[in-house]
Design a protein around this motif. Structure first.
Motif, PDB file in Angstrom:
ATOM      1  N   TYR A 147       0.758  -1.153   0.129  1.00  0.00           N
ATOM      2  CA  TYR A 147      -0.056   0.068   0.092  1.00  0.00           C
ATOM      3  C   TYR A 147       0.898   1.244   0.053  1.00  0.00           C
ATOM      4  O   TYR A 147       1.857   1.325   0.729  1.00  0.00           O
ATOM      5  N   HIS A 148       0.515   2.222  -0.653  1.00  0.00           N
ATOM      6  CA  HIS A 148       0.957   3.676  -0.435  1.00  0.00           C
ATOM      7  C   HIS A 148       0.620   4.326   0.873  1.00  0.00           C
ATOM      8  O   HIS A 148      -0.323   4.133   1.127  1.00  0.00           O
ATOM      9  N   LEU A 149       1.686   5.177   1.200  1.00  0.00           N
ATOM     10  CA  LEU A 149       1.500   5.878   2.415  1.00  0.00           C
ATOM     11  C   LEU A 149       0.504   6.962   2.037  1.00  0.00           C
ATOM     12  O   LEU A 149       0.395   7.405   0.749  1.00  0.00           O
ATOM     13  N   PRO A 150      -0.201   7.772   2.886  1.00  0.00           N
ATOM     14  CA  PRO A 150      -1.509   8.648   2.364  1.00  0.00           C
ATOM     15  C   PRO A 150      -0.805   9.817   1.858  1.00  0.00           C
ATOM     16  O   PRO A 150      -1.477  10.217   0.938  1.00  0.00           O
ATOM     17  N   TRP A 151       0.650  10.147   2.074  1.00  0.00           N
ATOM     18  CA  TRP A 151       0.994  11.286   1.217  1.00  0.00           C
ATOM     19  C   TRP A 151       1.772  10.957   0.161  1.00  0.00           C
ATOM     20  O   TRP A 151       2.552  11.685  -0.633  1.00  0.00           O
ATOM     21  N   SER A 152       1.670   9.652  -0.550  1.00  0.00           N
ATOM     22  CA  SER A 152       2.523   9.232  -1.700  1.00  0.00           C
ATOM     23  C   SER A 152       1.910   9.744  -2.964  1.00  0.00           C
ATOM     24  O   SER A 152       0.782   9.352  -3.132  1.00  0.00           O
ATOM     25  N   PRO A 153       2.592  10.653  -3.836  1.00  0.00           N
ATOM     26  CA  PRO A 153       1.738  11.131  -5.139  1.00  0.00           C
ATOM     27  C   PRO A 153       2.117  10.128  -6.058  1.00  0.00           C
ATOM     28  O   PRO A 153       0.933  10.307  -7.039  1.00  0.00           O
ATOM     29  N   GLY A 154       2.755   9.300  -6.231  1.00  0.00           N
ATOM     30  CA  GLY A 154       2.953   8.437  -7.538  1.00  0.00           C
ATOM     31  C   GLY A 154       2.287   7.283  -7.257  1.00  0.00           C
ATOM     32  O   GLY A 154       2.893   6.154  -7.457  1.00  0.00           O
ATOM     33  N   ARG A 155       0.857   7.305  -7.584  1.00  0.00           N
ATOM     34  CA  ARG A 155      -0.056   6.038  -7.256  1.00  0.00           C
ATOM     35  C   ARG A 155      -0.604   6.247  -8.434  1.00  0.00           C
ATOM     36  O   ARG A 155      -1.258   7.428  -8.980  1.00  0.00           O
ATOM     37  N   SER A 156      -1.125   4.946  -9.050  1.00  0.00           N
ATOM     38  CA  SER A 156      -2.247   4.889 -10.198  1.00  0.00           C
ATOM     39  C   SER A 156      -3.682   4.387  -9.755  1.00  0.00           C
ATOM     40  O   SER A 156      -3.847   4.343  -8.395  1.00  0.00           O
ATOM     41  N   ASP A 157      -4.471   4.440 -10.502  1.00  0.00           N
ATOM     42  CA  ASP A 157      -5.903   4.262 -10.127  1.00  0.00           C
ATOM     43  C   ASP A 157      -6.061   2.859  -9.593  1.00  0.00           C
ATOM     44  O   ASP A 157      -6.811   2.326  -8.633  1.00  0.00           O
ATOM     45  N   ASP A 158      -5.224   1.899  -9.780  1.00  0.00           N
ATOM     46  CA  ASP A 158      -5.323   0.457  -9.383  1.00  0.00           C
ATOM     47  C   ASP A 158      -4.558   0.385  -8.066  1.00  0.00           C
ATOM     48  O   ASP A 158      -4.570  -0.724  -7.349  1.00  0.00           O
ATOM     49  N   ASP A 159      -3.772   1.328  -7.633  1.00  0.00           N
ATOM     50  CA  ASP A 159      -2.872   1.213  -6.380  1.00  0.00           C
ATOM     51  C   ASP A 159      -3.757   1.387  -5.174  1.00  0.00           C
ATOM     52  O   ASP A 159      -4.968   2.064  -5.366  1.00  0.00           O
ATOM     53  N   ARG A 160      -3.359   0.823  -4.079  1.00  0.00           N
ATOM     54  CA  ARG A 160      -4.039   0.816  -2.865  1.00  0.00           C
ATOM     55  C   ARG A 160      -3.359   1.984  -1.919  1.00  0.00           C
ATOM     56  O   ARG A 160      -2.079   1.949  -1.720  1.00  0.00           O
ATOM     57  N   VAL A 161      -4.009   2.804  -0.969  1.00  0.00           N
ATOM     58  CA  VAL A 161      -3.636   3.737  -0.056  1.00  0.00           C
ATOM     59  C   VAL A 161      -4.113   3.390   1.318  1.00  0.00           C
ATOM     60  O   VAL A 161      -5.219   3.007   1.618  1.00  0.00           O
ATOM     61  N   LEU A 162      -2.928   3.551   2.324  1.00  0.00           N
ATOM     62  CA  LEU A 162      -3.394   3.404   3.613  1.00  0.00           C
ATOM     63  C   LEU A 162      -4.202   4.389   4.038  1.00  0.00           C
ATOM     64  O   LEU A 162      -4.116   5.601   3.773  1.00  0.00           O
ATOM     65  N   PRO A 163      -5.200   4.161   4.870  1.00  0.00           N
ATOM     66  CA  PRO A 163      -6.235   5.360   5.301  1.00  0.00           C
ATOM     67  C   PRO A 163      -5.600   6.100   6.411  1.00  0.00           C
ATOM     68  O   PRO A 163      -5.727   7.386   6.623  1.00  0.00           O
ATOM     69  N   ASP A 164      -4.404   5.568   7.065  1.00  0.00           N
ATOM     70  CA  ASP A 164      -3.833   6.399   8.291  1.00  0.00           C
ATOM     71  C   ASP A 164      -2.573   5.562   8.414  1.00  0.00           C
ATOM     72  O   ASP A 164      -2.189   4.466   7.942  1.00  0.00           O
ATOM     73  N   THR A 165      -1.655   6.100   9.445  1.00  0.00           N
ATOM     74  CA  THR A 165      -0.508   5.449   9.579  1.00  0.00           C
ATOM     75  C   THR A 165      -0.476   4.840  10.982  1.00  0.00           C
ATOM     76  O   THR A 165       0.478   4.696  11.719  1.00  0.00           O
TER      77      THR A 165
END
Length: 364
Positions: A147-165
């Motif tokens: 998963y990407h960190l919440p502030w990670s800018p380099g993500r695509s539509d298919d990527d997953r992002v943590l809601p928090d840390t």
């Protein structure tokens, strides 16, 4: 069949799930038409962060068919087809291009299976044993989705992002450079990239030769995961310490070793680990500041955060996350298909297999 991640479907309450599944199926088992007794979760609800109470993830089954479904001798595909379900609802951290059994184990085209995050659970072991399917499992494991960190800018539509840390707060964490290469997993007798099939390619020849020299050192049932960075992808490195760099080691129980134990093992295996940027208690301000355009004279894709402590495969999405810089992917042609192989360059004092200690920028 269409694949949908759970966040694109309507989550129901437990009671609504049961009633709506029964209503859709006419309160009859979708397999044998006997009176239904269970609103069966096609994919195990424990795999979902929200419980998995989606209509497309349910089917009415009788007691006998429910037992077969739990033992996985009745497949998820068979159940969906019988219930007229045309969309596969998966937990967000699972791969949409893979087929899974009830318990989140990947089904391979040859009939074998990969151990998923619930494989070693006692109840899962028992029910799979009752179904006499444990012999179908290999020791291969697909590397989990990070998963990407919440502030990670380099993500695509298919990527997953943590809601928090929150999973990192108060914990000792290790932040390493995210290398721009091909994720590669080594076993004593085999190696593969993110996909399990190992296809020959000039960019893989060096790491295959390395594995041929040292694979015997890996304990039975263990695996070493790292980055194959022999070939330039979006970044052309000119100051690498090694063409293969380790970021995790897993034991026979599918547990990722703690970082301190990992560094001991990379020394024993005579392999380098990825460079460490930070080792200390979680400090979001400090970790955010680690984003930089370059590291050691080369462009920097981003960084990866992991818990310093060991963790089981099932806890991966709560233990590892990444930051990727914006507009990281710059090549128009996928590096594996048609793009010429350009070897990266080692720094002048590096050997083809670099020393085992990692470069440390800041330690707390």
């Amino acid at each position: 069949m269409q694949h949908k991640q759970s966040e694109s479907s309507l989550l129901l309450s437990r009671d609504d799930f049961r009633s709506r599944v029964f209503d859709r199926d006419g309160e009859r088992c979708v397999i044998c038409a006997a009176p239904g007794v269970d609103a069966h979760h096609i994919t195990e609800r424990r795999l979902f962060p929200d419980g998995g109470y989606y209509l497309e993830n349910g089917a009415t089954l009788c007691a006998d068919c429910h037992l077969r479904a739990e033992m996985t001798t009745l497949s998820c595909d068979e159940i969906r087809a019988a219930a007229g379900i045309t969309a596969v609802v998966l937990p967000p951290h699972l791969y949409s291009d893979a087929r899974y059994d009830k318990w989140g184990n990947i089904l391979l085209p040859n009939g074998t299976r990969l151990r998923g995050e619930l494989f070693y659970d006692g109840s899962v072991q028992k029910i799979l044993g009752d179904g006499s399917v444990l012999g179908l499992f290999t020791d291969r494991v697909r590397y989990p989705r990070t998963y990407h960190l919440p502030w990670s800018p380099g993500r695509s539509d298919d990527d997953r992002v943590l809601p928090d840390t929150r999973d990192f707060e108060g914990q000792r964490v290790i932040v390493t450079v995210k290398m721009d290469g091909e994720q590669t997993t080594m076993y004593p007798d085999y190696l593969h990239a993110r996909a399990l099939e190992w296809t020959g390619h000039p960019s893989r020849s060096w790491v295959a030769n390395l594995h041929g020299q040292m694979g015997w050192k890996i304990p039975p049932g263990w695996r070493v995961c790292g980055e194959n960075i022999y070939a330039a992808h979006s970044i052309h490195y000119r100051h690498l310490r090694a063409y293969f760099q380790v970021f995790s080691i897993w034991n026979e129980r599918n547990i990722c070793l703690g970082w301190d134990e990992t560094t001991e093992w990379v020394a024993l295996l005579e392999l380098p680990s990825v460079p460490v940027l930070y080792d200390g208690l979680w400090d979001e301000v400090r970790i955010r500041s680690l984003a930089a355009p370059t590291f050691n004279g080369d462009a920097m894709e981003g960084y990866v955060v992991r818990l310093a402590a060991g963790f089981p495969y099932a806890a991966f999405r709560h233990s590892v996350a990444k930051y990727v810089r914006a507009d990281h992917i710059s090549t128009r042609t996928h590096w594996f298909h048609g793009q010429p192989v350009t070897p990266n360059q080692l720094q002048p004092d590096a050997s083809s297999v670099a020393p085992t200690d990692s470069t440390v920028r800041c330690v707390s």
